[in-house]
Write a protein that holds these residues in place. Sequence first.
Motif, mmCIF file in Angstrom:
data_model
loop_
_atom_site.group_PDB
_atom_site.id
_atom_site.type_symbol
_atom_site.label_atom_id
_atom_site.label_comp_id
_atom_site.label_asym_id
_atom_site.label_seq_id
_atom_site.Cartn_x
_atom_site.Cartn_y
_atom_site.Cartn_z
ATOM 1 N N ALA A 38 0.872 -1.170 0.000
ATOM 2 C CA ALA A 38 0.000 0.000 0.000
ATOM 3 C C ALA A 38 0.906 1.215 0.000
ATOM 4 O O ALA A 38 1.967 1.204 0.648
ATOM 5 N N GLY A 39 0.529 2.243 -0.726
ATOM 6 C CA GLY A 39 1.395 3.404 -0.802
ATOM 7 C C GLY A 39 0.626 4.669 -1.087
ATOM 8 O O GLY A 39 -0.510 4.637 -1.556
ATOM 9 N N GLY A 40 1.265 5.795 -0.768
ATOM 10 C CA GLY A 40 0.639 7.082 -1.022
ATOM 11 C C GLY A 40 1.666 8.170 -1.210
ATOM 12 O O GLY A 40 2.824 8.051 -0.802
ATOM 13 N N GLY A 41 1.225 9.274 -1.835
ATOM 14 C CA GLY A 41 2.128 10.376 -2.109
ATOM 15 C C GLY A 41 3.029 10.071 -3.286
ATOM 16 O O GLY A 41 2.996 8.979 -3.859
ATOM 17 N N THR A 42 3.837 11.043 -3.660
ATOM 18 C CA THR A 42 4.668 10.911 -4.855
ATOM 19 C C THR A 42 6.129 11.186 -4.561
ATOM 20 O O THR A 42 6.481 12.292 -4.145
ATOM 21 N N ALA A 43 6.978 10.177 -4.761
ATOM 22 C CA ALA A 43 8.409 10.412 -4.830
ATOM 23 C C ALA A 43 8.810 10.669 -6.276
ATOM 24 O O ALA A 43 9.678 11.482 -6.556
ATOM 25 N N ALA A 44 8.174 9.948 -7.205
ATOM 26 C CA ALA A 44 8.419 10.133 -8.629
ATOM 27 C C ALA A 44 7.206 9.645 -9.403
ATOM 28 O O ALA A 44 6.439 8.809 -8.914
ATOM 29 N N ARG A 45 7.063 10.183 -10.606
ATOM 30 C CA ARG A 45 5.909 9.831 -11.432
ATOM 31 C C ARG A 45 6.353 9.778 -12.884
ATOM 32 O O ARG A 45 7.117 10.635 -13.342
ATOM 33 N N ILE A 46 5.881 8.780 -13.620
ATOM 34 C CA ILE A 46 6.232 8.603 -15.029
ATOM 35 C C ILE A 46 4.948 8.430 -15.828
ATOM 36 O O ILE A 46 4.054 7.686 -15.420
ATOM 37 N N ALA A 47 4.860 9.133 -16.965
ATOM 38 C CA ALA A 47 3.708 9.017 -17.848
ATOM 39 C C ALA A 47 4.175 8.913 -19.281
ATOM 40 O O ALA A 47 5.247 9.415 -19.644
ATOM 41 N N ARG B 216 5.704 7.991 -2.096
ATOM 42 C CA ARG B 216 6.534 8.614 -1.064
ATOM 43 C C ARG B 216 6.640 7.683 0.140
ATOM 44 O O ARG B 216 7.708 7.519 0.726
ATOM 45 N N THR B 217 5.517 7.087 0.520
ATOM 46 C CA THR B 217 5.511 6.112 1.613
ATOM 47 C C THR B 217 4.926 4.802 1.095
ATOM 48 O O THR B 217 3.889 4.794 0.436
ATOM 49 N N GLN B 218 5.600 3.704 1.385
ATOM 50 C CA GLN B 218 5.187 2.385 0.919
ATOM 51 C C GLN B 218 5.170 1.411 2.089
ATOM 52 O O GLN B 218 6.158 1.268 2.809
ATOM 53 N N LEU B 219 4.032 0.757 2.290
ATOM 54 C CA LEU B 219 3.901 -0.289 3.299
ATOM 55 C C LEU B 219 4.015 -1.633 2.603
ATOM 56 O O LEU B 219 3.336 -1.883 1.600
ATOM 57 N N THR B 220 4.871 -2.502 3.124
ATOM 58 C CA THR B 220 5.079 -3.831 2.541
ATOM 59 C C THR B 220 4.846 -4.887 3.607
ATOM 60 O O THR B 220 5.419 -4.811 4.697
ATOM 61 N N ARG B 221 4.025 -5.875 3.294
ATOM 62 C CA ARG B 221 3.824 -7.029 4.162
ATOM 63 C C ARG B 221 4.254 -8.269 3.390
ATOM 64 O O ARG B 221 3.679 -8.597 2.351
ATOM 65 N N ALA B 222 5.298 -8.938 3.890
ATOM 66 C CA ALA B 222 5.852 -10.095 3.189
ATOM 67 C C ALA B 222 6.549 -11.016 4.169
ATOM 68 O O ALA B 222 7.257 -10.554 5.073
ATOM 69 N N ASN B 223 6.341 -12.315 3.987
ATOM 70 C CA ASN B 223 7.039 -13.334 4.786
ATOM 71 C C ASN B 223 6.856 -13.115 6.287
ATOM 72 O O ASN B 223 7.786 -13.301 7.087
ATOM 73 N N GLY B 224 5.655 -12.699 6.691
ATOM 74 C CA GLY B 224 5.364 -12.505 8.101
ATOM 75 C C GLY B 224 5.941 -11.240 8.693
ATOM 76 O O GLY B 224 5.884 -11.044 9.915
ATOM 77 N N GLU B 225 6.498 -10.363 7.853
ATOM 78 C CA GLU B 225 7.070 -9.108 8.328
ATOM 79 C C GLU B 225 6.367 -7.929 7.678
ATOM 80 O O GLU B 225 5.785 -8.047 6.596
ATOM 81 N N THR B 226 6.430 -6.769 8.349
ATOM 82 C CA THR B 226 5.840 -5.538 7.840
ATOM 83 C C THR B 226 6.914 -4.453 7.829
ATOM 84 O O THR B 226 7.615 -4.255 8.826
ATOM 85 N N TRP B 227 7.027 -3.747 6.700
ATOM 86 C CA TRP B 227 8.056 -2.742 6.534
ATOM 87 C C TRP B 227 7.458 -1.442 6.018
ATOM 88 O O TRP B 227 6.515 -1.440 5.217
#
Length: 449
Positions: free
Chosen positions: A54-63, A124-135
């Motif tokens: 899950a993520g929000g905001g913009t660090a970079a954008r490509i079109a 800008r902010t990214q939440l990652t849930r993988a292999n029983g961990e959250t980052w």
Amino acid sequence: MESPPRDGQVSAEPTGSALVSRAVELPDCDPRPFLAGRDAPRVYWTSPYGPEFAGGGTAARIAADGADRFETVREAADELFEGLDYDGPEAARPRLFGGFAFHEDHDPAPPWQGFGAAEFVLPRTQLTRANGETWLTVSSLNATPEAVERELAEVREALAESRDRANGPDAGPPGVVSTTSTTTREEWAEQVSAAVSRIEAGDLRKVTLAQALTAELADEVSIPDALARLGESYPDCFRFCFEPTTDGAFFGATPERLATLRGRTVETDALAGSVGRGDTPEEDAELEASIETSEKMAHEHGLVVETIRDQLSPVSGEVRVADRRVRKLATIQHLWTPIEADLTDNGHVLSIVEALHPTPAVGGLPPEAALRTIRETETFDRGWYAAPVGWFDAAGDGTFAVGLRSAVTDGTSATLFAGNGIVADSDPDEEYEEVQLKYRPILDELEDE
């Protein structure tokens, strides 16, 4: 509203070329309130095979748009990632999330305002849930590592403070006041009959025709809550959301993977031919048997398998086609054949996506004639429906699904999409009923019980 960048140009604030990303481990964090607390652009992605993001905001954008949009995005991403300064685990690495329109000359008009022919965001902010961990990952262009680490600590603290009060109840479905279809049953019968005539004349082998359904909602839909409910009903599907601006969000739960690239290994699916689920185990088994023995379904599915094998053969040393099986979902069951290939050289997932889109399952054969038939027949803009949606990273690895079982919404109304493959012996009434069945995953999450 943030203005999109020009074709192939990286857009970000502050501007610059050095991408800095830092990650920190968190206690398990529900992505629903995390996503609800982010500003647009917002992204969400999860699959039966891998991490949840899950993520929000913009660090970079490509079109990009036009015939070279895949290559343009790939080149801009290579430039963006070239100076990447990342400190964190492999699972939480920064990624670009987004997708493509079905047609290369897509015009982002309502309900697709904000959705270009190709749009990707590095959150800008990214939440990652993988292999029983959250980052938690924070990324920024042209910022010092110290500044990114301070921001990471601030976001982490804010999440900790809001975690208890954020985990509130699901807002529930918004309710549907009315629905309007782009295509009546009579119009559909004429469209299918015309397509069958083209097939019988030898102009086509297959074409997938679609419909759109506009639903006026009683209340504003909460995308994070809708995605959570879809996860309960369709845990074996790819769930996604891309919300480029506050004007609209494209979301869904699709059963069809377009391509996964890990190193040199490509995984994809042939998914074509479908029937409903039975009310009893006996009825369900009868429906499963009917799809397995149907000559029409076998022909339609075989075309898809044959074409995917042909599309992958030029770039791979070996294409492995598994046995055909039936994939069962909550409201529908499909003929399904997993396919793998090993690339002869290092590749990029966008090159695979470009080679496969559109598959015969959502376009047709021959591709040019099928696309021409779709344009001449359908009375609505497909936008990102039935097109590639997913993510990729600095190495060119990534996963894309086909944007099916989906809708685009501005909050108070939603436009749903569904289609079916037409072959020589297609029956208009049977095809119409099957299309209505494919609306159910999204419509069920919008309607009050």
